[in-house]
Design a protein around this motif. Sequence first.
Motif, short mmCIF file in Angstrom:
data_model
loop_
_atom_site.label_atom_id
_atom_site.label_comp_id
_atom_site.label_asym_id
_atom_site.label_seq_id
_atom_site.Cartn_x
_atom_site.Cartn_y
_atom_site.Cartn_z
N PRO A 35 0.84 -1.21 0.00
CA PRO A 35 0.00 0.00 0.00
C PRO A 35 0.87 1.25 0.00
CG PRO A 35 0.10 -0.94 2.19
CD PRO A 35 0.81 -1.91 1.28
N PRO A 36 0.32 2.39 -0.39
CA PRO A 36 1.10 3.63 -0.29
C PRO A 36 1.50 3.88 1.16
CG PRO A 36 -0.88 3.97 -1.60
CD PRO A 36 -1.00 2.62 -0.97
N VAL A 37 2.55 4.65 1.32
CA VAL A 37 3.09 4.92 2.66
C VAL A 37 2.98 6.42 2.97
CG1 VAL A 37 4.70 2.99 2.56
CG2 VAL A 37 5.45 5.24 1.77
N LEU A 38 3.12 6.72 4.25
CA LEU A 38 3.21 8.09 4.73
C LEU A 38 4.65 8.26 5.17
CD1 LEU A 38 1.90 10.78 5.55
CD2 LEU A 38 1.29 9.70 7.72
N VAL A 39 5.35 9.23 4.61
CA VAL A 39 6.77 9.44 4.91
C VAL A 39 6.89 10.43 6.06
CG1 VAL A 39 8.99 10.20 4.00
CG2 VAL A 39 7.42 8.93 2.54
N ASP A 40 7.62 10.03 7.12
CA ASP A 40 7.74 10.89 8.29
C ASP A 40 8.97 11.80 8.19
OD1 ASP A 40 10.01 9.41 9.05
OD2 ASP A 40 8.96 8.34 10.64
N CYS A 41 9.21 12.57 9.25
CA CYS A 41 10.31 13.55 9.28
C CYS A 41 11.70 12.91 9.12
CB CYS A 41 10.29 14.32 10.59
SG CYS A 41 8.85 15.35 10.81
N LEU A 42 11.82 11.66 9.51
CA LEU A 42 13.11 10.95 9.42
C LEU A 42 13.21 10.12 8.15
CD1 LEU A 42 13.40 9.88 13.16
CD2 LEU A 42 14.45 11.84 12.02
N TRP A 43 12.32 10.35 7.20
CA TRP A 43 12.28 9.66 5.91
C TRP A 43 11.99 8.17 6.05
CZ3 TRP A 43 11.64 13.08 2.29
CH2 TRP A 43 12.18 14.35 2.47
N HIS A 44 11.20 7.82 7.08
CA HIS A 44 10.76 6.44 7.25
C HIS A 44 9.37 6.29 6.64
CE1 HIS A 44 13.52 6.49 10.95
NE2 HIS A 44 14.16 5.92 9.94
N ALA A 45 9.17 5.18 5.96
CA ALA A 45 7.86 4.88 5.38
C ALA A 45 6.98 4.26 6.45
CB ALA A 45 8.03 3.92 4.20
N GLN A 46 5.79 4.82 6.64
CA GLN A 46 4.87 4.32 7.65
C GLN A 46 3.54 3.94 7.02
OE1 GLN A 46 4.45 6.65 11.25
NE2 GLN A 46 6.22 7.88 10.68
N VAL A 47 2.91 2.93 7.59
CA VAL A 47 1.55 2.53 7.22
C VAL A 47 0.72 2.55 8.49
CG1 VAL A 47 0.11 0.69 6.29
CG2 VAL A 47 2.35 1.14 5.27
N ARG A 48 -0.37 3.30 8.47
CA ARG A 48 -1.29 3.43 9.61
C ARG A 48 -0.58 3.82 10.91
NH1 ARG A 48 -6.48 1.09 8.75
NH2 ARG A 48 -6.62 0.05 6.74
N PRO A 49 0.22 4.89 10.91
CA PRO A 49 0.89 5.28 12.16
C PRO A 49 -0.12 5.79 13.20
CG PRO A 49 1.14 7.01 10.54
CD PRO A 49 0.49 5.84 9.82
N ALA A 50 0.19 5.57 14.46
CA ALA A 50 -0.66 6.08 15.54
C ALA A 50 -0.38 7.56 15.79
CB ALA A 50 -0.42 5.28 16.81
N GLU A 51 0.84 8.01 15.42
CA GLU A 51 1.23 9.41 15.60
C GLU A 51 2.00 9.87 14.38
OE1 GLU A 51 3.45 9.84 19.21
OE2 GLU A 51 1.75 9.24 20.45
N PHE A 52 1.99 11.18 14.15
CA PHE A 52 2.71 11.75 13.01
C PHE A 52 3.04 13.21 13.31
CE2 PHE A 52 2.99 13.78 8.82
CZ PHE A 52 3.92 12.94 8.21
N ILE A 53 4.31 13.58 13.18
CA ILE A 53 4.72 14.97 13.43
C ILE A 53 4.51 15.79 12.16
CG2 ILE A 53 6.66 16.49 13.97
CD1 ILE A 53 7.78 14.27 15.73
N LEU A 54 3.77 16.88 12.30
CA LEU A 54 3.55 17.79 11.17
C LEU A 54 4.63 18.85 11.09
CD1 LEU A 54 -0.30 18.29 11.52
CD2 LEU A 54 0.89 17.07 9.70
N ALA A 55 5.07 19.37 12.22
CA ALA A 55 6.09 20.42 12.26
C ALA A 55 7.43 19.75 12.59
CB ALA A 55 5.73 21.47 13.30
N CYS A 56 8.11 19.29 11.55
CA CYS A 56 9.35 18.54 11.75
C CYS A 56 10.45 19.35 12.43
CB CYS A 56 9.87 18.02 10.41
SG CYS A 56 8.84 16.70 9.73
N GLY A 57 10.51 20.63 12.17
CA GLY A 57 11.59 21.45 12.72
C GLY A 57 11.55 21.60 14.23
N ASP A 58 10.34 21.76 14.79
CA ASP A 58 10.25 22.01 16.23
C ASP A 58 9.24 21.14 16.96
OD1 ASP A 58 7.83 23.09 15.38
OD2 ASP A 58 8.48 25.17 15.65
N GLY A 59 8.49 20.32 16.24
CA GLY A 59 7.53 19.43 16.88
C GLY A 59 6.33 20.14 17.49
#
Length: 145
Positions: A35-59
Amino acid sequence: MRTHMVRTGLALGALAALTAATAPVSASARQAEPPPVLVDCLWHAQVRPAEFILACGDGNSRLVSLHWSRWDERAATAEGVNMVNDCKPYCAAGRFHDYAVTVRLDKPQTWKKDPKLRQYTRMTLTYENTRPERLAQTVVYPLWS
């Protein structure tokens, strides 16, 4: 006569193999693709993450308590909470506020870092009730790749 039957059998077998090789990909074969993935701030591919940081610079903005009801080749949908720092009087002294939100991911495209994967490239947040200051009820973000 026997030679003719053997040749006919071989020709029919070759035709069947050629037909199978050139037939369109079946639905079950397409489902085997990841399935398509959601790429997080650390360039990790995630599927159905429970959490996701939108503001990578400062959280100072993150999605938490995500409960996914859909995750397929076209889109993904979740209910969750957007925790946003009000940064008053400045971010280090600010308070986090929680806002109920619906998250939609869509527009999957090939991920440049790993061309074997597709990633969602757009996120839409729709705030259920209250929302952070200066934000509309619905906000659309392009996602990084």
